[in-house]
Design an enzyme around this catalytic site. Structure first.
Site, PDB file in Angstrom:
ATOM      1  N   LYS A 135       0.032   4.469  -0.445  1.00 55.05           N
ATOM      2  CA  LYS A 135      -0.838   5.977   0.257  1.00 55.05           C
ATOM      3  C   LYS A 135      -0.358   6.540  -0.482  1.00 55.05           C
ATOM      4  CE  LYS A 135      -0.147   3.085   4.816  1.00 55.05           C
ATOM      5  NZ  LYS A 135       0.107   3.435   6.383  1.00 55.05           N
TER       6      LYS A 135
ATOM      7  N   GLY B 263       2.775   2.802  11.116  1.00 53.35           N
ATOM      8  CA  GLY B 263       3.739   3.726  10.813  1.00 53.35           C
ATOM      9  C   GLY B 263       4.975   3.934  11.741  1.00 53.35           C
TER      10      GLY B 263
ATOM     11  N   GLU C  96      -4.622  -4.954  10.815  1.00 53.17           N
ATOM     12  CA  GLU C  96      -4.538  -3.860  11.184  1.00 53.17           C
ATOM     13  C   GLU C  96      -4.075  -3.148  11.906  1.00 53.17           C
ATOM     14  OE1 GLU C  96      -2.142  -3.025   7.126  1.00 53.17           O
ATOM     15  OE2 GLU C  96      -3.967  -1.408   6.936  1.00 53.17           O
TER      16      GLU C  96
ATOM     17  N   GLU D  31      -7.140   4.503   8.084  1.00 54.07           N
ATOM     18  CA  GLU D  31      -6.753   6.036   7.998  1.00 54.07           C
ATOM     19  C   GLU D  31      -7.900   6.216   7.564  1.00 54.07           C
ATOM     20  OE1 GLU D  31      -3.368   5.434   5.688  1.00 54.07           O
ATOM     21  OE2 GLU D  31      -2.095   4.385   7.299  1.00 54.07           O
TER      22      GLU D  31
ATOM     23  N   SER E 279       3.942  -2.507  10.514  1.00 54.90           N
ATOM     24  CA  SER E 279       5.222  -2.328  10.175  1.00 54.90           C
ATOM     25  C   SER E 279       5.400  -3.680  10.296  1.00 54.90           C
ATOM     26  CB  SER E 279       6.290  -1.260  11.569  1.00 54.90           C
ATOM     27  OG  SER E 279       4.924  -0.477  11.897  1.00 54.90           O
TER      28      SER E 279
ATOM     29  N   ASN F 169       0.799  -0.907   0.191  1.00 55.37           N
ATOM     30  CA  ASN F 169       0.035  -0.031  -0.106  1.00 55.37           C
ATOM     31  C   ASN F 169       0.679   1.006   0.150  1.00 55.37           C
ATOM     32  OD1 ASN F 169      -1.704   1.852   0.539  1.00 55.37           O
ATOM     33  ND2 ASN F 169      -2.329   1.363   2.376  1.00 55.37           N
TER      34      ASN F 169
ATOM     35  N   HIS G 133      -9.604   1.047   4.913  1.00 56.85           N
ATOM     36  CA  HIS G 133      -7.984   1.245   5.840  1.00 56.85           C
ATOM     37  C   HIS G 133      -8.158   1.725   6.863  1.00 56.85           C
ATOM     38  CE1 HIS G 133      -4.248   3.061   6.436  1.00 56.85           C
ATOM     39  NE2 HIS G 133      -3.653   1.395   5.906  1.00 56.85           N
TER      40      HIS G 133
END
Ligand code: 13P
Length: 253
Positions: free
Chosen positions: A12, A175, A169, A99, A215, A10, A97
């Site tokens: 992003k 991240g 996730e 985010e 990660s 991904n 996701h």
């Protein structure tokens, strides 16, 4: 039952057009060390999908988008449909996701509609669930991911569910460099597998790939991917370098 390992990158909201093409080329060029039994996808930003499609065409690397809109066409300024994605060569799409859930107001019911639209167009949706640090510390991990799963996918038919890839996730591991331990990840994956069994039945549960994301790096991939219920990885930061993405892919057998 053996599930084909699936590693997806991904990207992003990163990279230029030239960098995207170069990264895709680097991945395609480096496939020598990756088993042909591993499914691979890269998911660039919308605007670079076309350029990357030309690079990965005919290779082991599939193309995915990071989002879509659930309507077929019409007055939806700024949105991209499932048919548009298949039209330019996408096979996958990431949906829900964390985010997008946190920053762009994506709810379980929106995730459900997007997943349906993706499936109807023949795309493989990669549907994300995961708890925040606060939720984990309150002991609510299972409750949260189960509720996200049921809200996002619970109304699918068994035929539809059979074509979904799930991604666990944990938000606190995205991240941050704080990877879930293989045991922490496996515990949630096993819990989700149990939920899938009770909701959709044994055959769907046995077949559904559940990726871990958060990660993932070449040096922790092997142990994560070695867990019985971890069937792949959804990779953010480490997918932005061909070498590290390929290192993770090489760890999947
Ligand atoms: P990182 O690998 O950068 O933690 O991101 C994970 C992720 O969000 C993939 O979708």
């Amino acid at each position: 039952m053996s599930r084909k390992p699936f590693i997806a990158g991904n990207w992003k909201m990163n990279l230029t057009r030239a960098e995207s093409v170069a990264l895709a080329q680097g991945v395609v060029n480096g496939l020598g060390g990756v088993s042909s039994g591993v499914e691979l996808a890269i998911c660039p930003p919308f605007v670079y999908l076309d350029a990357v499609a030309a690079v990965v065409k005919g290779s082991q690397v599939g193309l995915g988008a990071q989002n879509l809109y659930f309507e077929g066409n019409g007055a939806f300024t700024g949105e991209v449909s499932a048919a548009m994605l298949t039209d330019i060569g996408c096979r996958y799409v990431i949906i829900g996701h964390s985010e997008r859930r946190a920053l762009l107001g994506e709810t379980d019911s929106v995730v459900f509609k997007k997943t349906r639209a993706a499936l109807a167009a023949g795309l493989t949706p990669i549907v994300c669930v995961g708890e925040t640090l606060e939720q984990r510390e309150q002991g609510k991990t299972s409750e949260v991911v189960r509720s996200q799963f049921l809200g996002s996918l619970g109304e699918l038919t068994a035929e539809e569910a059979a074509r979904v890839v799930l991604a666990y996730e944990p938000v606190w591991a995205i991240g941050t460099g704080k990877v879930a331990t293989p045991q922490q990840a496996e515990e949630v994956h096993a819990d989700l597998r149990q939920l899938i069994t009770s909701h959709f039945g044994q055959a769907i549960a046995d077949g559904m790939r559940i990726q871990y994301g958060g990660s993932v790096k070449p040096d922790n991939a092997k142990e994560l991917l070695g867990q019985p219920n971890i069937d792949g990885a959804l990779v953010g930061g480490a997918s932005l370098k061909a070498e590290s993405f390929l290192g993770i892919a090489a760890a999947a057998v």
